[in-house]
Scaffold this active site. Structure first.
Site, PDB file in Angstrom:
ATOM      1  CB  ILE A 133     -12.463   2.066  45.330  1.00  0.00           C
ATOM      2  CG1 ILE A 133     -11.990   3.301  44.565  1.00  0.00           C
ATOM      3  CG2 ILE A 133     -13.991   2.071  45.485  1.00  0.00           C
ATOM      4  CD1 ILE A 133     -12.474   3.361  43.130  1.00  0.00           C
ATOM      5  CE  LYS A 134      -7.295   3.244  51.757  1.00  0.00           C
ATOM      6  NZ  LYS A 134      -8.666   3.149  52.253  1.00  0.00           N
ATOM      7  NE  ARG A 135     -10.818  -1.079  42.504  1.00  0.00           N
ATOM      8  CZ  ARG A 135     -11.379  -1.618  43.565  1.00  0.00           C
ATOM      9  NH1 ARG A 135     -10.878  -1.413  44.749  1.00  0.00           N
ATOM     10  NH2 ARG A 135     -12.443  -2.393  43.444  1.00  0.00           N
TER      11      ARG A 135
END
Length: 319
Positions: free
Chosen positions: A104-106
């Protein structure tokens, strides 16, 4: 959860995670036609197609691998229906006892980062009930907003015994524009400071965060380091001795088994290698064309077995 991941890697003898990153160009025509016949050429039709595609691949490979990594953007492009397919994929993979890494690379600040962490790894209160959202086992996290963007994830990891993989040195060609920039640090060279790349500094921070969240042998806090940068992988392996390294960039992006040896510890643990379209779209590659679109899942299984052998040979042959 890091303990389960390590145990499953040992059991399968496959330090491999399959990226479930579907696009419509990968989904065979017969699956698309069936989904469109039921739901039309709509977002729901597309979501049904990618769900059936995912399910067939998972059914074919789940006994060979420890983990999968669905990339949420590939589902978000189909709106709410795509996110439903993402959730169904996560749930199904967990039913198959696969570890799920939500790519998700949040990374944000304050309450926003906390909401991301709770939504993907933790629980949210609804009235008097605690409910789970997507409920992955790990997620990927962007650290470039600083520690206040990461600590909400660490807090949830501690509460839920789950984990994160922090972006340190990514596999894309332009990663060096920022990650390789030299920064003058205060330590070293007799107190005069030293110029060091940003990825090393981020790696040190990952090691520090990880010390707060240890499993049996490795931390809940891992790192993302691209297979396309083997020398940086060697350096970062030393900087982060207790961090599991998620290694993207194998296969379609150019990484191969021989590039990976420095990412691993001497016992063959410490890293898990991702391949996405090299496996899920294997039937479109020349070496697996014999399977055809009808048997795309069998081609994916063959690609996993070939990847497993490539990595095993590379690890066996290192000095």
């Amino acid at each position: 959860m890091i303990n389960k991941l390590v145990d499953k890697i040992k059991k399968t003898e496959a330090p491999i995670v399959v990226g479930l990153d579907p696009t419509m160009k990968f989904v065979p025509e017969h699956i698309q036609k069936k989904a469109y016949a039921e739901y039309g050429e709509t977002m729901k039709g597309a979501a049904e197609a990618i769900w059936q595609y995912n399910k067939a691949i998972v059914d074919s490979i789940y006994d060979l691998i420890p983990a999968v990594k669905p990339q949420i953007a590939m589902y978000e492009q189909f709106g709410i229906e795509g996110l439903i397919a993402f959730q169904k994929t996560v749930d199904y993979c967990k039913q198959k006892d696969l570890v799920v890494i939500g790519d998700i690379k949040r990374g944000d600040i304050g309450s926003t980062s906390e909401a991301y962490a709770v939504g993907h790894l933790g629980q949210v209160k609804v009235g008097s009930t605690m409910c789970r959202g997507f409920d992955e086992d790990f997620v990927t996290v962007n650290p470039y907003l600083g520690s206040d963007g990461v600590r909400p994830f660490i807090k949830v990891c501690q509460e839920e015994k789950k984990g994160i993989f922090v972006l340190v040195k990514t596999s894309n060609p332009s990663s060096g524009e920022l990650q390789d920039r030299l920064v003058r640090t205060l330590e070293g060279d007799g107190g005069q400071g030293a110029d060091r790349p940003i990825y090393e500094i981020v790696g040190e921070q990952v090691a520090a965060w990880g010390a707060e969240c240890m499993g049996e042998s490795y931390s809940y806090i891992g790192a993302v380091v691209g297979a396309t940068y083997p020398e940086q992988g060697r350096i970062l392996r030393d900087i982060m001795p207790k961090a599991y390294i998620l290694v993207p960039g194998y296969g379609a992006q150019g990484g191969k088994g021989a590039d990976l040896v420095h990412f691993f510890d001497r016992d063959g643990l410490g890293a898990i290698v991702n391949s996405s379209r090299g496996i899920i779209a294997a039937y479109q590659q020349e070496q697996y064309a014999k399977y055809g679109a009808e048997n795309f899942a069998d081609a994916s299984r063959a690609a996993v077995l070939a990847m497993k052998e490539d990595i095993a040979q590379a690890l066996a042959g290192r000095a």
